[in-house]
Design a protein around this motif. Structure first.
Motif, mmCIF file in Angstrom:
data_model
loop_
_atom_site.group_PDB
_atom_site.id
_atom_site.type_symbol
_atom_site.label_atom_id
_atom_site.label_comp_id
_atom_site.label_asym_id
_atom_site.label_seq_id
_atom_site.Cartn_x
_atom_site.Cartn_y
_atom_site.Cartn_z
ATOM 1 N N TRP A 34 0.865 -1.186 0.000
ATOM 2 C CA TRP A 34 0.000 0.000 0.000
ATOM 3 C C TRP A 34 0.896 1.230 0.000
ATOM 4 O O TRP A 34 1.844 1.328 0.775
ATOM 5 N N ARG A 35 0.599 2.163 -0.918
ATOM 6 C CA ARG A 35 1.381 3.386 -1.019
ATOM 7 C C ARG A 35 0.414 4.561 -1.107
ATOM 8 O O ARG A 35 -0.421 4.619 -2.018
ATOM 9 N N LEU A 78 3.710 -4.465 -7.297
ATOM 10 C CA LEU A 78 2.549 -3.577 -7.364
ATOM 11 C C LEU A 78 2.543 -2.693 -6.118
ATOM 12 O O LEU A 78 2.706 -3.192 -5.002
ATOM 13 N N THR A 138 -0.023 0.409 -4.587
ATOM 14 C CA THR A 138 -1.293 1.080 -4.835
ATOM 15 C C THR A 138 -1.848 1.620 -3.528
ATOM 16 O O THR A 138 -1.482 1.147 -2.445
ATOM 17 N N ASN A 139 -2.737 2.603 -3.646
ATOM 18 C CA ASN A 139 -3.414 3.124 -2.451
ATOM 19 C C ASN A 139 -4.797 2.510 -2.278
ATOM 20 O O ASN A 139 -5.642 3.053 -1.574
ATOM 21 N N ASP A 140 -5.039 1.361 -2.912
ATOM 22 C CA ASP A 140 -6.345 0.699 -2.878
ATOM 23 C C ASP A 140 -6.199 -0.686 -2.236
ATOM 24 O O ASP A 140 -5.685 -1.621 -2.854
ATOM 25 N N HIS A 152 -7.792 -3.595 -4.121
ATOM 26 C CA HIS A 152 -6.954 -4.108 -5.200
ATOM 27 C C HIS A 152 -5.916 -5.084 -4.644
ATOM 28 O O HIS A 152 -5.698 -6.170 -5.201
ATOM 29 N N THR A 206 0.890 -9.502 0.699
ATOM 30 C CA THR A 206 0.575 -8.100 0.952
ATOM 31 C C THR A 206 0.085 -7.920 2.380
ATOM 32 O O THR A 206 -0.156 -8.905 3.098
#
Length: 286
Positions: free
Chosen positions: A184-185, A207, A209-211, A214, A226
């Protein structure tokens, strides 16, 4: 005064004591104390019951109206609370699924409250953005806001069964170098590491993502390791689609708070929302 009115309306001390659910001796003592305080005799007592004296009659005329007005005020407050009406403007982080159910229950409890929900990862300015209450993850350091702490929890490191069947289960954080990772970013710059117990692991993610939805989707497909909030992972962990990794190396604690402006006295709607969330939250984020 309520006891005095109760005696007059019941017709005797014993009947009033039963109606008020209190010992007869206590009621009799309190009436005598009232008479001493006023310096007059209010009741004439006999084996047939009680009879008002002239001063007692005058007091009853005023006191009975006051007691009824108090009872009516109490009923009005309860009624208003049950029929709270208006708009509640909220800010939530993205993918906070438990809050969707929580808000549905809140509106079942208060059907005349309309919700306006802004979902954003941005730290909103409650005053400028017109938000009544914001749900905020992380520590709070803002002098103009009041924070109502709800719970403390930890994210979990997870992987799908297919990935673990292919690569095995990691035993220590350094083993994660062998696995495709997704992180997560919150923004376009930088990659956050995973503080796993005492060790900081810095993944090279395939990958970022801020989702979180996802990230969960990719983990369920058996493609990545993750981190997920516990409420997004719990059901899949229970039914075996995801596996919690490295339980001896937990991720850091996260605080969940509700924020509202310190200079604005919370309305009855805001207070109802704050209290409701604090009472009901445990069953959702676990």
């Amino acid at each position: 005064m309520q006891m005095f009115v109760g005696v007059v309306q019941a017709g005797s001390l014993s009947a009033a004591a039963a109606r008020l659910d209190m010992p007869l001796a206590t009621l009799s003592r309190r009436i005598r104390e009232l008479e001493r305080e006023l310096g007059v005799q209010l009741l004439e007592r006999s084996v047939r019951g009680t009879k008002l004296t002239d001063p007692g009659m005058r007091l009853y005329e005023h006191a009975s109206r006051g007691v009824e007005a108090l009872a009516e005020a109490e009923r009005a407050v309860v009624s208003d609370q049950a029929r709270l009406k208006g708009i509640l403007r909220l800010s939530l982080p993205p993918a906070f699924e438990p809050w969707w159910d929580l808000l549905a229950l809140f509106q079942q409890r208060y059907p005349d409250i309309r919700l306006s929900v802004q979902t954003t990862e941005r730290r909103v300015d409650l005053i400028e953005d017109g938000v009544d209450v914001a749900l905020r993850v992380g520590t709070i350091a803002h002098e103009t806001m009041v924070a109502r702490h709800l719970i403390t929890y930890r994210h979990v490191l997870v992987a799908g069964q297919a990935l673990l069947e292919r690569l095995g289960s990691p035993e220590v954080p350094d083993d994660l170098h062998r696995y495709p990772c997704a992180t997560w970013r919150p923004g376009p710059a930088g990659i956050a590491g995973w503080q796993l117990g005492q060790q900081l692991f810095e993944p090279r993610p395939i990958l970022a993502t801020n989702d979180y939805l996802h990230l969960r989707s990719r983990a369920l497909r058996g493609e990545v390791v993750t981190e997920l909030p516990p409420f997004l992972a719990a059901e899949a962990i229970r039914d075996g689609r995801l596996v919690a990794l490295l339980p001896a190396h937990p991720l850091p604690e996260q605080q969940l708070n509700l924020l509202y402006p310190s200079h604005r006295h919370p309305s009855s709607i805001v207070r109802a929302y704050l209290d409701f969330c604090q009472t009901e939250l445990a069953g959702f984020v676990a």
